[in-house]
Structures are given as structure tokens and as C-alpha cells.
Design a protein around this motif. Structure first.
Motif, PDB file in Angstrom:
ATOM      1  N   ASP A  96      13.246   2.748   0.121  1.00 19.87           N
ATOM      2  CA  ASP A  96      12.405   1.628  -0.300  1.00 19.87           C
ATOM      3  C   ASP A  96      10.980   2.124  -0.485  1.00 19.87           C
ATOM      4  N   THR A  97      10.584   2.327  -1.718  1.00 25.95           N
ATOM      5  CA  THR A  97       9.239   2.821  -1.993  1.00 25.95           C
ATOM      6  C   THR A  97       8.344   1.699  -2.489  1.00 25.95           C
ATOM      7  N   ALA A  98       7.052   1.848  -2.265  1.00 36.20           N
ATOM      8  CA  ALA A  98       6.077   0.829  -2.634  1.00 36.20           C
ATOM      9  C   ALA A  98       5.608   0.981  -4.071  1.00 36.20           C
ATOM     10  N   ALA A  99       6.506   1.346  -4.951  1.00 38.20           N
ATOM     11  CA  ALA A  99       6.131   1.461  -6.362  1.00 38.20           C
ATOM     12  C   ALA A  99       6.194   0.113  -7.058  1.00 38.20           C
ATOM     13  N   GLY A 100       6.604  -0.927  -6.328  1.00 38.11           N
ATOM     14  CA  GLY A 100       6.789  -2.243  -6.929  1.00 38.11           C
ATOM     15  C   GLY A 100       5.681  -3.215  -6.599  1.00 38.11           C
ATOM     16  N   ALA A 101       6.074  -4.454  -6.364  1.00 36.28           N
ATOM     17  CA  ALA A 101       5.135  -5.556  -6.206  1.00 36.28           C
ATOM     18  C   ALA A 101       4.185  -5.385  -5.029  1.00 36.28           C
ATOM     19  N   SER A 102       4.631  -4.801  -3.920  1.00 37.57           N
ATOM     20  CA  SER A 102       3.745  -4.688  -2.761  1.00 37.57           C
ATOM     21  C   SER A 102       2.571  -3.757  -3.041  1.00 37.57           C
ATOM     22  N   ALA A 103       2.755  -2.771  -3.892  1.00 40.21           N
ATOM     23  CA  ALA A 103       1.648  -1.894  -4.258  1.00 40.21           C
ATOM     24  C   ALA A 103       0.584  -2.681  -5.027  1.00 40.21           C
ATOM     25  N   ASP A 104       1.010  -3.572  -5.900  1.00 41.86           N
ATOM     26  CA  ASP A 104       0.071  -4.413  -6.631  1.00 41.86           C
ATOM     27  C   ASP A 104      -0.664  -5.357  -5.687  1.00 41.86           C
ATOM     28  N   THR A 115      -2.983   2.885   8.482  1.00 46.89           N
ATOM     29  CA  THR A 115      -4.411   2.768   8.741  1.00 46.89           C
ATOM     30  C   THR A 115      -5.244   2.887   7.475  1.00 46.89           C
ATOM     31  N   ASP A 116      -4.733   3.579   6.469  1.00 47.33           N
ATOM     32  CA  ASP A 116      -5.487   3.683   5.227  1.00 47.33           C
ATOM     33  C   ASP A 116      -5.192   2.526   4.276  1.00 47.33           C
ATOM     34  N   GLY A 117      -4.349   1.574   4.709  1.00 51.66           N
ATOM     35  CA  GLY A 117      -4.045   0.415   3.890  1.00 51.66           C
ATOM     36  C   GLY A 117      -3.045   0.669   2.782  1.00 51.66           C
ATOM     37  N   THR A 118      -2.468   1.857   2.746  1.00 54.65           N
ATOM     38  CA  THR A 118      -1.518   2.202   1.700  1.00 54.65           C
ATOM     39  C   THR A 118      -0.159   1.588   2.007  1.00 54.65           C
ATOM     40  N   PRO A 119       0.361   0.743   1.127  1.00 55.04           N
ATOM     41  CA  PRO A 119       1.693   0.208   1.384  1.00 55.04           C
ATOM     42  C   PRO A 119       2.742   1.294   1.238  1.00 55.04           C
ATOM     43  N   ARG A 120       3.722   1.269   2.107  1.00 51.77           N
ATOM     44  CA  ARG A 120       4.801   2.237   2.050  1.00 51.77           C
ATOM     45  C   ARG A 120       6.060   1.627   1.460  1.00 51.77           C
TER      46      ARG A 120
END
Length: 176
Positions: A96-104, A115-120
Motif C-alpha cells: 500500500d503506497t501513498a501514490a494515491g489520494a492520501s498523498a494529495d 515526523t516529516d509529515g510524509t504519508p506512507r
């Protein structure tokens, strides 16, 4: 989950672990009362590796209690398959990669467990948002038509991710 809200979390993801090529909440719901989703930090995280092994060792206890376990890696399916083989895991390992809606969504301020706020994660973004750090867990209640997220837990540090016994206890409490 501290706010008392319950989110619907449905998923169908590539599976690098045992079983079919995809793992889905719709396939697990008829067989299990709940699903513990183990969010793993990433391929290189030693704590995630240790937790995955511990959950695999405890997998019979989950199955006996009517609770499925699904691990999720924020990588492609080839990495998930590597984990299954390398660590001899007995449960699905979803890619499950954050290349979809959660990244947006993160681009406009959504918080995440990193901690860097990057969705995984994408399909498991709501679980990720509910934990303080990764690795962490989410418990899905499968009793209704759609699986509901009824509990999330992750420690303030990596080492505080719930062990399998604590996760099973949390799941059984949340599913009552």
C-alpha cells in the motif's frame, strides 16, 4: 482513536504474503470478526521486522479469536513478497503506497504518523493518521456491511508499537 469517530476502511491491495494475489476487507469480513492491520514503517525498519515476526508467531492466537492479521508495507508488492519469504510470515502482507489520494491530502496539511509529515499509505491512510508513530496498528470491526476503524495505536516512539498480545487484547476489547 481518541475522538470517538469510526471511519470506514475498505481495501483491496496486492498481497505479497500467503494466499491470493490480492487481499481485501470484503474477502476477510465473512470469515473474521475483526482485522488487525499492522502498519510497518518501511522495508528497512528493524523494529517493523521484529514486530512482523512476533505477530507471525502469535498468528494462531489471532485466528483462534476470530481476528485476521494483515501487515501493510508502504512499498510495491515485490517488497511485500520479500518480507513474507525472508521473515516467514503467516498472514497477508499488503503493498500500500501513498501514490494515491492520501498523498494529495497531505499536500494540504493532513497529519501523518511520520515526523516529516510524509504519508506512507493510501488505503490505510486513516489508520496512519490515527497512530502517533509507525509501526502501529488499526483494528477494523467487520460486523457491519463495511469495516469500521474502531481502534488505532502506535507509541510516541518506534519501540512503543503494540506487541501482538496487546494488539489482540485491544482488538477483542474494541470488538465487544
Amino acid at each position: 482513536m481518541s475522538d470517538g469517530m469510526e471511519w470506514i476502511v475498505r481495501f483491496e491491495l496486492p498481497n505479497g504474503g500467503p494466499g491470493p494475489e490480492t487481499v481485501s476487507s470484503d474477502d476477510l469480513a465473512p470469515e473474521f470478526d475483526g482485522i488487525v492491520v499492522l502498519l510497518l514503517r518501511d522495508h528497512y525498519c528493524q523494529v517493523s521486522r521484529d514486530r512482523a515476526r512476533a505477530y507471525s508467531d502469535a498468528f494462531p492466537s489471532f485466528r483462534e479469536a476470530g481476528v485476521a492479521v494483515v501487515a501493510a508495507l508502504p512499498h510495491e508488492v515485490d517488497r511485500a513478497a520479500y518480507w513474507r519469504e525472508r521473515y516467514d510470515l503467516d498472514f497477508p502482507v499488503a503493498a500500500d503506497t501513498a501514490a494515491g489520494a492520501s498523498a494529495d491530502a497531505a499536500a494540504d496539511g493532513t497529519t501523518t504518523a511520520m515526523t516529516d509529515g510524509t504519508p506512507r499509505f493510501d488505503a490505510f491512510a486513516d489508520i496512519e493518521t490515527g497512530v502517533d508513530s509507525l509501526p502501529g496498528i488499526g483494528v477494523l470491526d467487520t460486523a457491519s456491511k463495511y469495516p469500521r476503524l474502531v481502534h488505532t495505536e502506535g507509541g510516541e516512539t518506534l519501540q512503543e508499537c503494540p506487541g501482538p498480545e496487546d494488539a489482540l487484547d485491544a482488538a477483542l476489547d474494541a470488538l465487544r
